[in-house]
Design a protein around this motif. Structure first.
Motif, mmCIF file in Angstrom:
data_model
loop_
_atom_site.group_PDB
_atom_site.id
_atom_site.type_symbol
_atom_site.label_atom_id
_atom_site.label_comp_id
_atom_site.label_asym_id
_atom_site.label_seq_id
_atom_site.Cartn_x
_atom_site.Cartn_y
_atom_site.Cartn_z
ATOM 1 N N ARG A 176 13.624 28.154 19.951
ATOM 2 C CA ARG A 176 12.748 27.593 18.912
ATOM 3 C C ARG A 176 12.000 28.644 18.106
ATOM 4 N N GLY A 177 11.703 29.784 18.700
ATOM 5 C CA GLY A 177 10.933 30.804 18.004
ATOM 6 C C GLY A 177 11.754 31.775 17.176
ATOM 7 N N ARG A 181 14.889 22.294 28.759
ATOM 8 C CA ARG A 181 13.585 22.749 28.250
ATOM 9 C C ARG A 181 13.575 24.265 28.056
ATOM 10 N N ARG A 182 14.188 25.000 28.976
ATOM 11 C CA ARG A 182 14.262 26.461 28.845
ATOM 12 C C ARG A 182 15.087 26.845 27.623
ATOM 13 N N GLU A 224 14.855 20.926 33.415
ATOM 14 C CA GLU A 224 14.321 22.288 33.351
ATOM 15 C C GLU A 224 15.218 23.202 32.512
ATOM 16 N N ILE A 273 15.538 25.048 24.860
ATOM 17 C CA ILE A 273 14.738 24.735 23.668
ATOM 18 C C ILE A 273 13.666 25.793 23.465
ATOM 19 N N PHE A 274 12.982 26.166 24.530
ATOM 20 C CA PHE A 274 11.923 27.166 24.437
ATOM 21 C C PHE A 274 12.470 28.505 23.962
ATOM 22 N N ASP A 275 13.645 28.893 24.445
ATOM 23 C CA ASP A 275 14.228 30.184 24.073
ATOM 24 C C ASP A 275 14.618 30.269 22.607
#
Length: 107
Positions: free
Chosen positions: A35-36, A28-29, A25, A31-33
């Protein structure tokens, strides 16, 4: 240099996955934070902020740190996108490898 960045990101990803019961978790958080983010300064700020949280939060307390060479280069244009890709690839590959190990151990 990009290979070094990839290797650092891969090692950090594995450390997060192996040192926390919520490692999947957390990674993944992370990477999500990041990537954009398409601006070098904001990208590095998000990356260092999240890693600092993982290291200093008493509930997480994972020994991870930033790769110092990321701050020695003035990132712009293609060089930034190559570095960002190396970091994201390292994190994603560590996530994939860890999932593969879990499956093979469970079989």
């Amino acid at each position: 240099m990009y290979e070094e960045i990839y290797n650092w990101a891969y090692a950090v990803g594995l450390t997060i996955l192996e040192r926390s019961d919520k490692g999947d978790e957390l990674l993944r958080r992370l990477i999500f934070d990041i990537r954009g983010e398409n601006l070098p300064g904001r990208f590095l700020e998000k990356l260092s902020g999240r890693l600092t949280e993982y290291k200093t939060n008493r509930n997480i307390a994972i020994d991870v740190s930033m790769y110092g060479k990321l701050f020695e280069v003035k990132w712009q244009g293609d060089s930034f996108h190559y570095a960002k890709s190396a970091i994201l690839s390292g994190f994603l590959n560590s996530l994939s490898k860890h999932k593969g190990q879990i499956k093979s151990e469970g079989e």
